[in-house]
Design a protein around this motif. Structure first.
Motif: not given
Length: 301
Positions: A273-291
């Motif tokens: 999906r398209k995130f509102p910012s690069v920071d939001a994308l980075r936060a999602a990726i870090l969450q995906n890493a924990e998942q």
């Protein structure tokens, strides 16, 4: 080719799924009983694509097909034949001259829907009859089902295309995998602290449906967990159409450019999906890493 005695599985074996596994296990059994070499015969390109003229996405390239057969089923040799040559051969010559004389087959194993030779005139019944006349053993393996569904490469492609990697793994008998060299990308992941290895997907091989996946990556020096994005990177590449496969390999800091890796896909964590910012994308990726870590921790229990 040397005249060693061979037991040979016949087919295209795209994906090397559980249906193919029934043939390959029979080859291993017959090889042990006959003291012969367990082998598989496959084509260099998709017969369906060649005959219809339409692009047929593959689950696996030749190298991955060969690796699956060797690692999972103990096949020692994979013969890759040019389809354009084989399709012109009389079906009798395929058995008499090619399988028996050239390859040294003493026993062959084929599926219930295997066709071969000029205009596909060779079929399982003719194969069995001709092998009997030539003094060769022959097994024809019936269709294999799981949950009432016939296991086929076509069905598994639909699962992979939909991103249902867990169901695809059940029908394959192993994770769907992509192999290839690492190429240079835009290196935005490095700037965000989540550097990815950009995998060059083999031509004609299907990538999973767009999304982010818990995956395992096999490197020259071992294996690691990874968060793998498949898609067009809408947050950082507006209007882009080129499909990329980009694993962020967890706890790894080496240089992989130009090296071959293999990515195995286990579960889709979220759609792309398209995130509102690069920071939001980075936060999602870090969450995906924990998942991803949690997914594999549970899988190992």
């Amino acid at each position: 080719m040397d005249k060693q005695r061979r037991v040979i599985a016949l087919g295209f074996f795209d994906g090397v799924h559980l249906g193919h596994g029934a043939l390959l296990r029979r080859v291993a059994e017959r090889s042990r009983a006959l003291g012969a070499r367990p082998c598989a015969f496959t084509f260099d390109r998709s017969p369906a694509a060649a005959l219809t003229g339409r692009a047929v996405p593959l689950l696996s390239g030749v190298e991955d097909r060969s690796r699956f057969m060797r690692e999972l089923y103990g096949i020692l040799e994979v013969v890759v034949a040019p389809f354009d040559v084989m399709r012109q051969m009389d079906w009798r010559d395929f058995i008499d001259q090619y399988l028996k004389e050239e390859l040294g087959a003493v026993h062959v194993v084929a599926g219930h829907d295997f066709h071969f030779g000029y205009q596909g005139q060779g079929n399982p019944q003719r194969l069995a009859e001709r092998c009997r006349e030539q003094g060769l053993g022959c097994d024809i393996i019936p269709r294999v089902e799981l949950d009432g569904v016939t296991i086929s490469s076509t069905y598994i492609r639909s699962l992979v295309g939909a991103g249902d990697m867990e169901q695809a793994r059940r029908f394959l008998g192993h994770p769907h995998a992509l192999s290839g060299p690492v190429v240079h990308g835009h290196e935005l992941g490095r700037v965000m602290g989540t550097p990815t290895a950009n995998l060059l997907v083999p031509e004609g091989v299907i990538a999973p449906g767009f999304g982010v996946y818990a995956s395992r990556v096999f490197l020259p020096g071992g294996q690691r967990l990874a968060v793998t994005n498949v898609g067009v990177r809408p947050t950082v590449s507006a209007g882009g159409t080129a499909v990329t496969v980009e694993p962020w390999i967890l706890d790894y800091h080496g240089d992989l450019y130009g090296k071959d890796i293999r990515v195995e896909f286990y579960a889709r964590l979220r759609p792309e999906r398209k995130f509102p910012s690069v920071d939001a994308l980075r936060a999602a990726i870090l969450q995906n890493a924990e998942q991803t870590r949690t997914y594999f921790e549970k899988a190992l229990r």
